[in-house]
Design a protein around this motif. Sequence first.
Motif, short mmCIF file in Angstrom:
data_model
loop_
_atom_site.label_atom_id
_atom_site.label_comp_id
_atom_site.label_asym_id
_atom_site.label_seq_id
_atom_site.Cartn_x
_atom_site.Cartn_y
_atom_site.Cartn_z
N VAL A 134 0.84 -1.20 0.00
CA VAL A 134 0.00 0.00 0.00
C VAL A 134 0.87 1.25 0.00
CG1 VAL A 134 -1.61 1.38 1.39
CG2 VAL A 134 -2.03 -1.05 1.04
N HIS A 135 1.91 1.27 0.84
CA HIS A 135 2.76 2.45 0.92
C HIS A 135 3.55 2.68 -0.37
CE1 HIS A 135 1.68 2.22 5.15
NE2 HIS A 135 1.99 3.51 5.18
N THR A 136 3.95 1.62 -1.03
CA THR A 136 4.61 1.75 -2.33
C THR A 136 3.63 2.33 -3.35
OG1 THR A 136 6.11 -0.07 -1.86
CG2 THR A 136 5.81 0.50 -4.18
N LYS A 137 2.40 1.85 -3.32
CA LYS A 137 1.36 2.35 -4.23
C LYS A 137 1.09 3.84 -3.99
CE LYS A 137 -2.18 -0.37 -4.99
NZ LYS A 137 -3.47 -1.07 -4.82
N MET A 138 1.28 4.30 -2.75
CA MET A 138 1.06 5.70 -2.41
C MET A 138 2.26 6.58 -2.78
SD MET A 138 -1.20 5.57 1.12
CE MET A 138 0.06 4.97 2.18
N GLY A 139 3.31 5.96 -3.32
CA GLY A 139 4.46 6.75 -3.78
C GLY A 139 5.61 6.83 -2.80
N MET A 140 5.57 6.02 -1.76
CA MET A 140 6.68 6.02 -0.80
C MET A 140 7.78 5.09 -1.29
SD MET A 140 4.88 6.04 2.85
CE MET A 140 3.53 7.12 3.20
N HIS A 141 9.00 5.40 -0.85
CA HIS A 141 10.17 4.63 -1.25
C HIS A 141 10.93 4.17 -0.02
CE1 HIS A 141 9.42 6.11 -5.29
NE2 HIS A 141 9.29 7.31 -4.76
N GLU A 142 11.51 2.98 -0.10
CA GLU A 142 12.34 2.49 0.98
C GLU A 142 13.63 3.31 1.02
OE1 GLU A 142 13.04 -1.73 1.13
OE2 GLU A 142 10.96 -2.18 0.60
N VAL A 143 13.96 3.81 2.24
CA VAL A 143 15.17 4.64 2.39
C VAL A 143 16.14 4.07 3.41
CG1 VAL A 143 14.06 6.79 1.60
CG2 VAL A 143 13.96 6.16 4.02
N ALA A 144 15.70 3.12 4.22
CA ALA A 144 16.59 2.53 5.23
C ALA A 144 15.94 1.28 5.79
CB ALA A 144 16.87 3.52 6.36
N GLU A 145 16.74 0.53 6.54
CA GLU A 145 16.26 -0.64 7.25
C GLU A 145 16.86 -0.62 8.64
OE1 GLU A 145 17.71 -3.90 4.90
OE2 GLU A 145 15.90 -3.94 3.67
N PHE A 146 16.20 -1.27 9.59
CA PHE A 146 16.77 -1.43 10.92
C PHE A 146 16.15 -2.65 11.58
CE2 PHE A 146 13.06 1.23 11.61
CZ PHE A 146 12.54 0.83 12.83
N ILE A 147 16.81 -3.10 12.63
CA ILE A 147 16.31 -4.23 13.40
C ILE A 147 16.12 -3.76 14.84
CG2 ILE A 147 16.83 -6.53 14.31
CD1 ILE A 147 18.32 -7.05 11.67
N GLN A 148 14.98 -4.06 15.40
CA GLN A 148 14.68 -3.71 16.79
C GLN A 148 14.12 -4.95 17.46
OE1 GLN A 148 15.29 -0.94 18.43
NE2 GLN A 148 14.15 -1.32 20.28
N ASP A 149 14.73 -5.35 18.54
CA ASP A 149 14.28 -6.53 19.28
C ASP A 149 14.15 -7.76 18.38
OD1 ASP A 149 14.20 -5.05 21.66
OD2 ASP A 149 12.11 -4.44 21.29
N GLY A 150 15.09 -7.90 17.45
CA GLY A 150 15.12 -9.07 16.58
C GLY A 150 14.15 -9.03 15.42
N VAL A 151 13.43 -7.92 15.23
CA VAL A 151 12.44 -7.80 14.16
C VAL A 151 12.98 -6.81 13.12
CG1 VAL A 151 10.07 -7.13 13.58
CG2 VAL A 151 10.55 -8.28 15.75
N ALA A 152 12.88 -7.18 11.84
CA ALA A 152 13.34 -6.33 10.74
C ALA A 152 12.25 -5.33 10.36
CB ALA A 152 13.73 -7.17 9.54
N TYR A 153 12.67 -4.07 10.17
CA TYR A 153 11.78 -3.00 9.77
C TYR A 153 12.36 -2.28 8.55
CZ TYR A 153 9.58 -3.55 14.33
OH TYR A 153 8.91 -4.06 15.41
N VAL A 154 11.47 -1.65 7.79
CA VAL A 154 11.84 -0.83 6.65
C VAL A 154 11.37 0.59 6.94
CG1 VAL A 154 11.40 -0.45 4.18
CG2 VAL A 154 11.51 -2.77 5.08
N VAL A 155 12.19 1.58 6.58
CA VAL A 155 11.78 2.98 6.67
C VAL A 155 11.37 3.41 5.27
CG1 VAL A 155 12.44 5.34 7.28
CG2 VAL A 155 13.44 3.40 8.54
N VAL A 156 10.18 3.95 5.14
CA VAL A 156 9.69 4.47 3.86
C VAL A 156 9.46 5.96 4.00
CG1 VAL A 156 8.67 2.29 3.06
CG2 VAL A 156 7.28 3.88 4.41
N ALA A 157 9.73 6.69 2.90
CA ALA A 157 9.63 8.16 2.95
C ALA A 157 9.01 8.71 1.66
CB ALA A 157 11.03 8.75 3.14
N TYR A 158 8.56 9.95 1.74
CA TYR A 158 7.99 10.67 0.62
C TYR A 158 8.15 12.16 0.90
CZ TYR A 158 4.22 11.51 3.89
OH TYR A 158 3.51 11.88 5.00
N VAL A 159 7.94 12.96 -0.12
CA VAL A 159 7.89 14.41 0.06
C VAL A 159 6.51 14.86 -0.36
CG1 VAL A 159 8.83 16.64 -0.68
CG2 VAL A 159 10.36 14.69 -0.33
N GLY A 160 5.84 15.60 0.56
CA GLY A 160 4.47 16.06 0.35
C GLY A 160 4.33 16.88 -0.88
#
Length: 166
Positions: free
Chosen positions: A140-166
Amino acid sequence: MGITECEITVATKVDVPGILDLQERNLRSNGGALSVPFSREWFEAAIADMPIIVARREGRVVGYVVSTPLTAQAHNPIVRAMLRAYPGSPGAYNYGPICVLESERGRGLAVAMFQALRVRLPAREGFTFIRRDNTASLKVHTKMGMHEVAEFIQDGVAYVVVAYVG
């Protein structure tokens, strides 16, 4: 019923009980995808600070999307981890969470609320984190025009950071 029957607008304090109910139903601890719970006081302060967009159907909150200054959620360990992975540009804000009532999903409500938020925060970067295994949200976030800009792991769980410019 489509999204045309929904009112999409800026939240007020009157919407907080409905936002809290929707949040509770969608917390990870209740089988949902939301990772971070917020209190009534937090939502009331957030509404006074930056736009929170709600979708209402027949007066009931059926969706919301939050925007906050980066400092508003920096007390949370997962948000601190996100900010270490991706601090954002000057003037950036935290986008999210976004939440839609299960029976309303797949009708374009998330996209409509997101567009309403972007109109209110033009030319500013917004970003958020999503669990890597939450493929529906990533899509859904990709469809809204957001792009992956980073990744991180917190408490053993992988996360993706997505960003956009209004």
